[in-house]
Structures are given as C-alpha cells and as structure tokens.
Enzyme design. Structure first.
Site, PDB file in Angstrom:
ATOM      1  N   GLN A 133       0.855  -1.194   0.000  1.00  0.00           N
ATOM      2  CA  GLN A 133       0.000   0.000   0.000  1.00  0.00           C
ATOM      3  C   GLN A 133       0.887   1.239   0.000  1.00  0.00           C
ATOM      4  O   GLN A 133       1.662   1.451   0.941  1.00  0.00           O
ATOM      5  CB  GLN A 133      -0.857  -0.032   1.274  1.00  0.00           C
ATOM      6  CG  GLN A 133      -1.771   1.154   1.464  1.00  0.00           C
ATOM      7  CD  GLN A 133      -2.294   1.231   2.898  1.00  0.00           C
ATOM      8  OE1 GLN A 133      -1.722   0.642   3.819  1.00  0.00           O
ATOM      9  NE2 GLN A 133      -3.374   1.953   3.104  1.00  0.00           N
ATOM     10  N   SER A 136       1.020   6.693   2.403  1.00  0.00           N
ATOM     11  CA  SER A 136       1.640   7.733   3.236  1.00  0.00           C
ATOM     12  C   SER A 136       2.832   8.377   2.549  1.00  0.00           C
ATOM     13  O   SER A 136       3.555   7.730   1.788  1.00  0.00           O
ATOM     14  CB  SER A 136       2.124   7.132   4.562  1.00  0.00           C
ATOM     15  OG  SER A 136       1.065   6.495   5.210  1.00  0.00           O
ATOM     16  N   GLU A 251      -9.120  -1.351   5.906  1.00  0.00           N
ATOM     17  CA  GLU A 251      -7.936  -1.429   6.765  1.00  0.00           C
ATOM     18  C   GLU A 251      -8.342  -1.555   8.238  1.00  0.00           C
ATOM     19  O   GLU A 251      -7.805  -2.362   8.984  1.00  0.00           O
ATOM     20  CB  GLU A 251      -7.063  -0.181   6.568  1.00  0.00           C
ATOM     21  CG  GLU A 251      -5.795  -0.203   7.402  1.00  0.00           C
ATOM     22  CD  GLU A 251      -4.775   0.866   6.994  1.00  0.00           C
ATOM     23  OE1 GLU A 251      -5.125   1.759   6.194  1.00  0.00           O
ATOM     24  OE2 GLU A 251      -3.643   0.790   7.486  1.00  0.00           O
ATOM     25  N   GLU A 380      -4.393   9.484  18.476  1.00  0.00           N
ATOM     26  CA  GLU A 380      -5.178  10.730  18.467  1.00  0.00           C
ATOM     27  C   GLU A 380      -6.273  10.672  17.393  1.00  0.00           C
ATOM     28  O   GLU A 380      -7.395  11.129  17.619  1.00  0.00           O
ATOM     29  CB  GLU A 380      -4.261  11.943  18.205  1.00  0.00           C
ATOM     30  CG  GLU A 380      -3.339  12.302  19.364  1.00  0.00           C
ATOM     31  CD  GLU A 380      -2.149  11.349  19.506  1.00  0.00           C
ATOM     32  OE1 GLU A 380      -1.844  10.623  18.535  1.00  0.00           O
ATOM     33  OE2 GLU A 380      -1.540  11.323  20.594  1.00  0.00           O
TER      34      GLU A 380
HETATM   35  C1  LIG Z   1       4.259  -0.164  11.436  1.00  0.00           C
HETATM   36  C2  LIG Z   1       3.726   0.791  10.393  1.00  0.00           C
HETATM   37  C3  LIG Z   1       3.353   0.325   9.153  1.00  0.00           C
HETATM   38  C4  LIG Z   1       2.849   1.199   8.184  1.00  0.00           C
HETATM   39  N1  LIG Z   1       2.523   0.701   6.950  1.00  0.00           N
HETATM   40  C5  LIG Z   1       2.102   1.560   5.985  1.00  0.00           C
HETATM   41  C6  LIG Z   1       1.864   1.094   4.648  1.00  0.00           C
HETATM   42  O1  LIG Z   1       2.028  -0.089   4.343  1.00  0.00           O
HETATM   43  N2  LIG Z   1       1.481   1.972   3.710  1.00  0.00           N
HETATM   44  C7  LIG Z   1       1.276   3.290   3.989  1.00  0.00           C
HETATM   45  O2  LIG Z   1       0.883   4.024   3.090  1.00  0.00           O
HETATM   46  N3  LIG Z   1       1.511   3.782   5.237  1.00  0.00           N
HETATM   47  C8  LIG Z   1       1.920   2.944   6.237  1.00  0.00           C
HETATM   48  N4  LIG Z   1       2.187   3.418   7.505  1.00  0.00           N
HETATM   49  C9  LIG Z   1       2.066   4.851   7.743  1.00  0.00           C
HETATM   50  C10 LIG Z   1       0.902   5.243   8.654  1.00  0.00           C
HETATM   51  O3  LIG Z   1      -0.315   5.124   7.957  1.00  0.00           O
HETATM   52  C11 LIG Z   1       1.164   6.679   9.114  1.00  0.00           C
HETATM   53  O4  LIG Z   1       2.361   6.665   9.878  1.00  0.00           O
HETATM   54  C12 LIG Z   1       0.024   7.204   9.960  1.00  0.00           C
HETATM   55  O5  LIG Z   1      -1.114   7.428   9.176  1.00  0.00           O
HETATM   56  C13 LIG Z   1       0.412   8.517  10.660  1.00  0.00           C
HETATM   57  O6  LIG Z   1       0.915   9.447   9.747  1.00  0.00           O
HETATM   58  P1  LIG Z   1       2.307  10.196   9.994  1.00  0.00           P
HETATM   59  O7  LIG Z   1       3.333   9.190  10.350  1.00  0.00           O
HETATM   60  O8  LIG Z   1       2.539  11.084   8.818  1.00  0.00           O
HETATM   61  O9  LIG Z   1       2.058  11.101  11.293  1.00  0.00           O
HETATM   62  P2  LIG Z   1       1.311  12.489  11.319  1.00  0.00           P
HETATM   63  O10 LIG Z   1      -0.014  12.363  10.647  1.00  0.00           O
HETATM   64  O11 LIG Z   1       2.214  13.566  10.862  1.00  0.00           O
HETATM   65  O12 LIG Z   1       1.045  12.650  12.864  1.00  0.00           O
HETATM   66  C14 LIG Z   1       2.021  13.169  13.780  1.00  0.00           C
HETATM   67  C15 LIG Z   1       1.362  13.343  15.149  1.00  0.00           C
HETATM   68  O13 LIG Z   1       0.290  14.327  15.057  1.00  0.00           O
HETATM   69  C16 LIG Z   1      -0.933  13.778  15.513  1.00  0.00           C
HETATM   70  N5  LIG Z   1      -2.044  14.275  14.702  1.00  0.00           N
HETATM   71  C17 LIG Z   1      -2.092  14.354  13.341  1.00  0.00           C
HETATM   72  N6  LIG Z   1      -3.282  14.844  12.937  1.00  0.00           N
HETATM   73  C18 LIG Z   1      -4.014  15.065  14.071  1.00  0.00           C
HETATM   74  C19 LIG Z   1      -5.327  15.563  14.315  1.00  0.00           C
HETATM   75  N7  LIG Z   1      -6.120  15.915  13.307  1.00  0.00           N
HETATM   76  N8  LIG Z   1      -5.749  15.637  15.604  1.00  0.00           N
HETATM   77  C20 LIG Z   1      -4.922  15.270  16.634  1.00  0.00           C
HETATM   78  N9  LIG Z   1      -3.664  14.816  16.466  1.00  0.00           N
HETATM   79  C21 LIG Z   1      -3.217  14.698  15.197  1.00  0.00           C
HETATM   80  C22 LIG Z   1      -0.773  12.271  15.304  1.00  0.00           C
HETATM   81  O14 LIG Z   1      -1.630  11.542  16.153  1.00  0.00           O
HETATM   82  C23 LIG Z   1       0.707  12.054  15.647  1.00  0.00           C
HETATM   83  O15 LIG Z   1       0.875  11.977  17.043  1.00  0.00           O
HETATM   84  C24 LIG Z   1       2.691   2.576   8.484  1.00  0.00           C
HETATM   85  C25 LIG Z   1       3.072   3.055   9.751  1.00  0.00           C
HETATM   86  C26 LIG Z   1       3.583   2.199  10.695  1.00  0.00           C
HETATM   87  C27 LIG Z   1       4.005   2.754  12.027  1.00  0.00           C
END
Ligand SMILES: Cc1cc2nc3c(=O)[nH]c(=O)nc-3n(C[C@H](O)[C@H](O)[C@H](O)COP(=O)(O)OP(=O)(O)OC[C@H]3O[C@@H](n4cnc5c(N)ncnc54)[C@H](O)[C@@H]3O)c2cc1C
Length: 415
Positions: A133, A136, A251, A380
């Site tokens: 997938q 991100s 998902e 969150e």
């Molecule tokens: C083990 C693992 C496997 C993964 N596998 C995949 C994959 O196969 N394919 C893929 O596409 N992605 C994958 N991901 C990515 C995952 O979907 C993202 O890490 C996740 O959606 C969070 O996005 P970010 O890391 O950009 O954090 P951000 O969205 O930047 O968040 C940073 C912080 O801000 C907080 N925050 C953000 N928005 C808000 C809001 N509106 N209100 C309150 N707090 C908020 C969050 O909770 C977090 O604490 C994976 C992640 C992990 C850890």
C-alpha cells in the site's frame, strides 16, 4: 452479546481444526505465542508464507469471504473470524497478506474494471503475487489527502513523480496500490487518482528503513518518471479519494482490535518464572497489583471484541466503535512490554534471543509497539473518530476543505 458458537459455527470450527491438525503443528498452549511485532522477515519467511498460502488456496481455505470466481469460498465474515482464531493456534508461516487480502483486494472488487479483477484477484488470493500500500508520504499520513506525489498524463500512460514512505513489504512486493495528485487546481480531496503500479517499473527506488528492533519491515519508495499504463488506473480520474476510502475502511476491519490483550498470559508466565528479591516476581504485591490492572483491561478488550464478533455473527458490519479496540489495545501492548522488562531486571536491557526469557519477545514488543500506536490510525486520530462518529461531538475545524490544493499552505512549495 453472545459468547457461544451457533451449532453451524461450532461445526465449521471443527472442520477448520481438523484440516489444520492434518496440515500444521499445533502450538503448545503453555508456549509463548509467536511475536507478531518482530518484523524481521527475510526471503525464507516470504517463501514459507507463499507455500502456506498456496496450500490453503488449493484446498479451499484461503480468502474465505471472497467470491468463488476469485478463489474464495463466499463465506460470511464470522467464518473468516473462526478460521483466524483456529489458525492462530497452530505454528504456520508469517502472514504477509493482510494488506493485499484485507484491503487492496476488496478495493479492486469495488472499483476495478472486469479486466483488472480477472488479471489480479486470483493471483493475489493464491499469494504468489504480493501487494503493498503506497499511501503515506513524508508530509501526508493522518492527513492523507494532503499527499503530493504527482501523476501527469502522457499519451495513454501516466507519469508518476514523488515519494511514499512507511510502505510495508514494498521490498518483496510485486504490485503496489498508490494514490496520487493528478490535479492541483481541484480542492484537496478532489484532485486525486488511484493506480495499480508494477513495483519492478523503471524509476522506482525502494529503500528499506532500518527499525530500532533490527528489522526492516517498511520502506521509503521514490518515483522518478515512472510510467503507468492508463489501463492501471483504478476508478475514475479525480475520484481517487473515494477509492482510497474503500481501502481505509477495509484497513480498520483488517487490522481489527488491538493486540495488547493477547499478551496477558505471556506476562503471567514471565511473572511466575522471573525472580525478584529471591522469590518469584508474582509473589511481590506491587507486581500482583499491576497484573490485576492489566487483567481488567485485557478482559475489557476481550469482551469489547466479542461485541464486534456478535454483530458480525448477526450479519452487521462493524462501525467506528471498532476503533476502541486499537485505541486501548495498542497503548496496552506498549505498557505490558515496558512492565515485562522491569520484571526481568538487568536482563530487560538485553536483546539477544538465546539469552533473554521468552526469546526476547518483550524486548521486541517494547521496541515495536510504538508503531502499533501509529499504523492504521494514530491514537489521536482514533480518539477523533470515536469523538465525532461514536459520541457525536462536533467535528474538527478544517480550514483547507474548500480551497484548491495549490492554495493550501502545506501544498507544493512555491505555488
Ligand atoms: C508499522 C507501520 C506500518 C505502516 N505501513 C504503511 C503502509 O504499508 N502503507 C502506507 O501508506 N503507510 C503505512 N504506515 C504509515 C501510517 O499510515 C502513518 O504513519 C500514519 O497514518 C500517521 O501518519 P504520519 O506518520 O505522517 O504522522 P502524522 O499524521 O504527521 O502525525 C504526527 C502526530 O500528530 C498527531 N495528529 C495528526 N493529525 C491530528 C489531528 N487531526 N488531531 C490530533 N492529532 C493529530 C498524530 O496523532 C501524531 O501523534 C505505516 C506506519 C507504521 C508505524
């Protein structure tokens, strides 16, 4: 809430068990369960997963809920749950198909053309083609619709440029499903288009990310002038958000409830064998108090999970309240691991499978569990879902909703 199998469910469970007993080795109930967090999969693990999946497929035990024409059995969700429960009691190959079978296959079924369904679904079901997938990006995770990977039309093809990140299994995948921005003049959610992409295409560079536990389960994926044939577009141009929502809804169901509760018995086993002050740790009143707290939470999780199962058994689709399982279970997995390391004393600081109790299960879990709190919706975001969609509280203010993406401050630099 109904805790018992119906007579039909009990009969199906017995059939699952009989096949598993004939084809796999049962796990000893007193043995520590295999660690689902130890993303240390290598070529051997992928080959084992493919072999196990092919066997299940050939004998009618794969993708149970899928239509027969794609290799499924057209069974209900409850049968799939029963199968998963029984399969978990056996020593089998690691499951590398959650993303394909749980999320991407259903997306192709909902939005794909007949040719796409014919070409991809059966091979996906048999597990010899693996899928990842590609959603991100470095600046688009929770706010996925802010993604910036561009897709530009060129004749019958599309040309992709940009970067994805955290792409689980991209390094051993044959195909990926990607959401791209095809129109920066449209509002944020409207200018997106969804594609199926051949992971061996020229211009794709996959860089595994080294994790703190030593594994490399996910990757950065760079796209430089990657050509994707128009026939690989999934859904209409500009309709990518609607297609992506189908993936994201699946998902939540595929990841299911948090895994924290399941480790409780392993913790109890550790507390009985580890020693504190010359006695088994379980005899220490502070340890007992903490274990009692974990027991209460793990039972709460178990019964909340049963409520979802009862709804599935009645034919209902689990709703946003399913987020509670992960919102509680993922932090609990981290707390359990942290406490287990405390019980181990100085041994808790080591990460050597052959020396540390329970094959370093708790060390792996301690290092991997923060990821559980992020993947598939952060703590969150899950709380936001529960607040807005379960409790009916006012939604978050979204100032970028009605503006063209090029005018959103987080959009492409300089625009
Ligand atoms: C083990 C693992 C496997 C993964 N596998 C995949 C994959 O196969 N394919 C893929 O596409 N992605 C994958 N991901 C990515 C995952 O979907 C993202 O890490 C996740 O959606 C969070 O996005 P970010 O890391 O950009 O954090 P951000 O969205 O930047 O968040 C940073 C912080 O801000 C907080 N925050 C953000 N928005 C808000 C809001 N509106 N209100 C309150 N707090 C908020 C969050 O909770 C977090 O604490 C994976 C992640 C992990 C850890």
């Amino acid at each position: 809430m109904d805790f018992n199998d119906t007579p039909q469910e009990a009969e199906f469970r017995a059939r699952c068990r009989a096949w598993l007993e004939a084809n796999a080795e049962p796990l000893d109930p007193n043995e520590t369960a295999p660690n689902p967090l130890g993303e240390r999969e290598d070529a051997g693990a992928v080959a084992a997963a493919k072999a196990w999946q092919a066997k299940k497929f050939d004998e009618g035990w794969a993708v149970l809920t899928w239509p027969k024409e794609y290799g499924g059995q057209e069974m209900g969700r409850m049968e799939a749950v029963i199968w998963n429960q029984e399969e978990a009691k056996f020593r089998t190959a690691p499951n590398i198909y959650t993303i394909g079978h749980g999320m991407l296959g259903p997306t192709i079924m909902a939005h794909g053309s007949d040719e796409q369904k014919k070409r991809y679904l059966r091979d996906m079901a048999r597990g010899q083609e693996i899928w990842c997938q590609l959603f991100s990006e470095p600046a688009a995770g929770s706010d996925l619709a802010g993604l910036q990977t561009r897709a530009v039309r060129d004749g019958d093809d599309w040309v992709l440029n940009g970067q994805k990140i955290w792409s689980t299994g991209a390094h051993y995948s044959d195909w990926g499903m990607i959401v791209t921005r095809s129109d920066s003049n449209a509002v944020k959610h409207a200018g997106l288009t969804y594609f199926i992409v051949d992971m061996k295409s020229p211009g794709i560079e996959i860089r595994p990310i080294r994790q703190i536990n030593g594994g490399s389960g996910f990757n950065e994926v760079f796209f430089t002038d990657v050509r994707v044939p128009g026939s690989n577009q999934l859904g209409k141009e500009g309709d990518g958000w609607r297609v992506a929502i189908t993936t994201l809804m699946n998902e939540r169901v595929a990841i299911g409830a948090g895994s924290g509760g399941g480790r409780f018995r392993d913790l109890l086993r550790l507390a009985r064998t580890a020693r504190r002050g010359g006695r088994p740790a379980i005899e220490d009143s502070a340890v007992r108090q903490k274990i009692a707290d974990f027991y209460v939470t793990s039972k709460g999780l178990q019964f909340t999970g049963y409520r979802t199962l009862s709804a599935i058994s009645r034919g209902a689709t689990p709703g946003p309240e399913g987020s509670v399982g992960k919102a509680v279970g993922a932090p609990m997995a981290q707390q359990l691991a942290s406490f287990a390391l405390e019980i181990q004393g100085p041994m808790g600081g080591l990460l050597e499978d052959s020396v540390v109790p329970q094959e370093a299960l708790w060390q792996d879990s301690y290092l991997g569990s923060p990821g559980l709190r992020i993947a598939g919706g952060t703590d969150e975001i899950l709380k936001n879902v529960i607040a807005e969609r379960v409790l009916g509280l006012p939604p978050e203010i979204r100032v970028d909703k009605d503006r063209p993406f090029r005018d959103v401050p987080t959009g492409p630099p300089g625009k």
